[in-house]
Scaffold this motif. Structure first.
Motif, mmCIF file in Angstrom:
data_model
loop_
_atom_site.group_PDB
_atom_site.id
_atom_site.type_symbol
_atom_site.label_atom_id
_atom_site.label_comp_id
_atom_site.label_asym_id
_atom_site.label_seq_id
_atom_site.Cartn_x
_atom_site.Cartn_y
_atom_site.Cartn_z
ATOM 1 N N ASP A 133 63.622 26.277 42.308
ATOM 2 C CA ASP A 133 62.597 27.288 42.540
ATOM 3 C C ASP A 133 62.882 28.507 41.668
ATOM 4 O O ASP A 133 63.779 29.294 41.978
ATOM 5 C CB ASP A 133 62.589 27.678 44.019
ATOM 6 C CG ASP A 133 61.551 28.734 44.336
ATOM 7 O OD1 ASP A 133 60.757 29.075 43.432
ATOM 8 O OD2 ASP A 133 61.518 29.211 45.484
ATOM 9 N N PRO A 134 62.142 28.684 40.565
ATOM 10 C CA PRO A 134 62.401 29.848 39.704
ATOM 11 C C PRO A 134 61.878 31.148 40.285
ATOM 12 O O PRO A 134 62.159 32.215 39.753
ATOM 13 C CB PRO A 134 61.656 29.492 38.413
ATOM 14 C CG PRO A 134 60.560 28.576 38.838
ATOM 15 C CD PRO A 134 61.095 27.816 40.016
ATOM 16 N N PHE A 135 61.086 31.078 41.385
ATOM 17 C CA PHE A 135 60.467 32.276 41.948
ATOM 18 C C PHE A 135 61.030 32.624 43.328
ATOM 19 O O PHE A 135 60.379 33.303 44.101
ATOM 20 C CB PHE A 135 58.958 32.081 42.056
ATOM 21 C CG PHE A 135 58.300 31.725 40.757
ATOM 22 C CD1 PHE A 135 58.132 32.661 39.767
ATOM 23 C CD2 PHE A 135 57.874 30.423 40.524
ATOM 24 C CE1 PHE A 135 57.542 32.329 38.560
ATOM 25 C CE2 PHE A 135 57.266 30.082 39.324
ATOM 26 C CZ PHE A 135 57.109 31.035 38.336
ATOM 27 N N GLY A 136 62.202 32.123 43.646
ATOM 28 C CA GLY A 136 62.779 32.376 44.969
ATOM 29 C C GLY A 136 63.061 33.847 45.212
ATOM 30 O O GLY A 136 63.151 34.646 44.275
ATOM 31 N N PRO A 137 63.227 34.229 46.498
ATOM 32 C CA PRO A 137 63.463 35.639 46.829
ATOM 33 C C PRO A 137 64.757 36.184 46.253
ATOM 34 O O PRO A 137 64.910 37.385 46.089
ATOM 35 C CB PRO A 137 63.482 35.643 48.369
ATOM 36 C CG PRO A 137 63.788 34.226 48.753
ATOM 37 C CD PRO A 137 63.184 33.380 47.688
ATOM 38 N N HIS A 138 65.706 35.308 45.927
ATOM 39 C CA HIS A 138 66.985 35.745 45.358
ATOM 40 C C HIS A 138 67.107 35.319 43.894
ATOM 41 O O HIS A 138 68.212 35.131 43.383
ATOM 42 C CB HIS A 138 68.140 35.167 46.175
ATOM 43 C CG HIS A 138 68.022 35.401 47.654
ATOM 44 N ND1 HIS A 138 68.064 36.666 48.208
ATOM 45 C CD2 HIS A 138 67.821 34.545 48.682
ATOM 46 C CE1 HIS A 138 67.916 36.571 49.517
ATOM 47 N NE2 HIS A 138 67.769 35.309 49.828
ATOM 48 N N GLY A 139 65.983 35.181 43.218
ATOM 49 C CA GLY A 139 65.984 34.651 41.859
ATOM 50 C C GLY A 139 65.940 33.135 41.903
ATOM 51 O O GLY A 139 65.771 32.531 42.960
ATOM 52 N N GLY A 140 66.095 32.509 40.749
ATOM 53 C CA GLY A 140 66.031 31.060 40.720
ATOM 54 C C GLY A 140 67.152 30.427 41.525
ATOM 55 O O GLY A 140 68.296 30.877 41.474
#
Length: 359
Positions: A133-140
């Motif tokens: 997930d490149p758009f996660g809340p903690h970055g990728g």
């Protein structure tokens, strides 16, 4: 991940804000089916082994691809189905420009779309093995869904350690792709910004496009063939989109096909050296993909574009296999130089066209 350019941020207008993402996560978690029956020892062993194998997979993937994302190997996050749903809703909120959850009372329409989104994610959560997930809340970040890994390795009757390493090779390849080429996430963000902006179409335009879509589907049914993405939910999306949205959708579909095909190529190229039973796993896994589904599941797969996703694996792998066989991995890696070197839609099925244009 590179920050989005201001124009891309400004065009995010409507889609993400139309969904109550917190409610979507709540509904998804409530509807998610429990994972397969397993002892606490089995669950703990799967989590620990997937954590370790996701680290070990990084080195052969980097060596084969020639993509270097830095000295540090990030930790994967091993999750259950409910944790994956929570992460997916947050990622989708970011991707579609949704508002940050706050104390305001959500609209009724937002809760309806949130419930629909949560139901879809609950269905998807039953089958997904892993995801970068490149758009996660903690970055990728790399997520591996351990209950589904356990379920599939049991269905296929394969060695758990080998299957888990095989899955890690695919998912770690995605992590390497994005971390070695930070522009990929920004390219996706800009395409998504166009795809999710308010189209402003009038009813006459939409009716005309739908009529054209129906005529095209009839022609395909008569045996004239057509694009694998022309049916199901993707085909319907294209039917009602304005030209900028169609181009953005094509960019995302082609990019997805490349990323999945590249990961499939890496799995099979690296597999024999690190996964002793790779031939058995590949044969049984592909048979599972082709297996006939019950009518309701076939309908859901069509509506969610699952069959188009399967097409991405096979078409993308054929593209990468052909180019690497012709020019080698080092020259293939020109594809990661920037958006202008990504394949065009026509080049996915005619890789020589890409070689002629780019190399």
């Amino acid at each position: 991940m590179q920050p989005m350019s201001p124009p891309a941020q400004q065009t995010r207008l409507s889609v993400g804000r139309a969904v109550d993402w917190r409610f979507a996560a709540t509904v998804g978690e409530k509807l998610a089916r429990p994972g397969p029956a397993a002892t606490e020892y089995t669950r703990r062993q799967a989590v620990e082994q997937l954590t370790e194998l996701s680290r070990r997979a990084e080195v052969p993937v980097r060596e084969l691809t020639g993509l270097n994302e830095g000295d540090q190997i990030p930790e994967a996050r091993i999750v259950d189905r409910r944790e994956w749903i929570r992460s997916a809703t947050e990622s989708m909120r970011v991707m579609t420009g949704g508002e940050q959850p706050d104390g305001n009372r959500p609209s009724f329409a937002g809760r309806i779309t949130g419930a629909q989104t949560g139901a879809v994610l609950a269905f998807v959560s039953q089958g997904i093995l892993g995801q970068y997930d490149p758009f996660g809340p903690h970055g990728g970040e790399l997520l591996l869904v351990y209950p589904n890994v356990i379920a599939v390795e049991r269905q296929l009757r394969v060695r758990p350690t080998d299957f888990r390493m095989w899955v890690c090779l695919h998912e770690v390849t995605h992590r390497v792709q994005f971390r070695a080429n930070p522009w990929l996430a920004d390219h996706m963000s800009q395409s998504l910004a166009v795809l999710t902006e308010e189209p402003g179409n009038d009813v006459g335009e939409l009716v005309g496009r739908l009529a054209e879509y129906v005529r095209d589907r009839r022609a395909a049914a008569d045996g004239s063939g057509g694009d694998p993405y022309s049916s199901g939910v993707i085909g319907l999306m294209r039917a009602v989109q304005a030209e900028p949205q169609r181009r953005a959708l094509d960019q995302l579909l082609v990019l997805g096909t490349l990323l999945e095909g590249h990961a499939e190529h890496v799995m099979d190229a690296v597999g024999p050296a690190v996964v002793p039973s790779v031939a058995v796993i590949r044969s049984r896994f592909d048979e599972r993909r082709r297996r006939s589904q019950p009518p309701l599941q076939r309908l859901l797969r069509a509506l969610l574009g699952v069959d188009a996703k399967m097409s991405q694996y096979t078409r993308g792998k054929a593209f990468v296999d052909h180019v690497v066989a012709r020019v080698g991995m080092a020259r293939f890696n020109a594809i990661w130089s920037g958006p202008e070197n990504l394949p065009l839609p026509a080049e996915i099925d005619e890789p020589q066209l890409w070689i002629d244009r780019v190399l």
